[in-house]
Design a protein around this motif. Structure first.
Motif, short mmCIF file in Angstrom:
data_model
loop_
_atom_site.label_atom_id
_atom_site.label_comp_id
_atom_site.label_asym_id
_atom_site.label_seq_id
_atom_site.Cartn_x
_atom_site.Cartn_y
_atom_site.Cartn_z
N UNK A 74 36.28 37.37 9.81
CA UNK A 74 37.25 38.38 9.37
C UNK A 74 37.55 39.38 10.48
N UNK A 75 36.53 39.79 11.21
CA UNK A 75 36.73 40.74 12.31
C UNK A 75 37.52 40.11 13.46
N UNK A 76 37.18 38.88 13.82
CA UNK A 76 37.85 38.20 14.93
C UNK A 76 39.32 37.94 14.59
N UNK A 77 39.58 37.43 13.40
CA UNK A 77 40.96 37.10 13.04
C UNK A 77 41.84 38.35 12.95
N UNK A 94 44.10 42.91 6.86
CA UNK A 94 43.63 44.29 6.93
C UNK A 94 42.57 44.56 5.86
N UNK A 95 42.80 44.05 4.65
CA UNK A 95 41.82 44.21 3.57
C UNK A 95 40.51 43.50 3.90
N UNK A 96 40.59 42.31 4.47
CA UNK A 96 39.39 41.58 4.88
C UNK A 96 38.63 42.34 5.96
N UNK A 97 39.34 42.89 6.92
CA UNK A 97 38.72 43.66 7.99
C UNK A 97 38.01 44.90 7.41
N UNK A 98 38.70 45.62 6.53
CA UNK A 98 38.11 46.81 5.91
C UNK A 98 36.86 46.44 5.12
N UNK A 99 36.92 45.32 4.37
CA UNK A 99 35.76 44.87 3.60
C UNK A 99 34.60 44.55 4.53
N UNK A 100 34.87 43.86 5.64
CA UNK A 100 33.80 43.50 6.58
C UNK A 100 33.15 44.74 7.17
#
Length: 142
Positions: A74-77, A94-100
């Motif tokens: 999630x961070x890399x993508x 963006x939601x995946x990044x925030x969750x990670x």
């Protein structure tokens, strides 16, 4: 691809293969490898003192922790897709990044303990336990 921790098929679980390779004037493999190194550093910083980060990131194949793989993907993508322009990043990335990032903060604070991560071991053989507190006085009363 010559990733440090991720394997060739890992990123394809989060994005279409076409989007990873469609930019012909760039070398996406080199870009993804650089982003992976940066994001591994972020995860190591968050897990430092609680878990043995060297053991986590030297694992290979099926012995890798899939929770960490998911966070790293999630961070890399997010960084890979956001290289064009941050305003063009789809909302779900963006939601995946925030969750990670929130998940890493929870792990750092000890509010979440993922299964299968090797604990940090001190030089004397004891597992490290981080104790923290808060002495913030918001109402200015004694």
């Amino acid at each position: 691809m010559a990733f440090i921790f991720l394997e060739d098929g890992d990123l394809k679980s989060g994005i279409l293969d076409r989007f990873l390779t469609e930019r012909s004037e760039e070398v996406p493999q080199a870009i993804l490898e650089t982003i992976e190194k940066k994001k591994i550093a972020v995860i190591k910083t968050k897990l430092k003192g609680r878990y043995d980060t060297d053991a986590i990131f030297t694992a290979t194949g099926d012995s890798r922790n899939y929770y960490i793989i998911d966070l790293l993907i999630k961070l890399v993508l997010y960084d890979f897709v956001g290289r064009n322009a941050a305003r063009k990043v789809p909302k779900d990335y963006k939601e995946d990044y925030d969750w990670a990032m929130k998940t890493l903060e929870k792990i750092k604070a000890g509010k979440e303990t993922p299964d299968g991560l090797p604990p940090f071991v001190n030089e004397d053989g004891s597992t490290g336990r981080i104790i923290s507190g808060n002495s913030k006085n918001e109402n200015f009363y004694i």
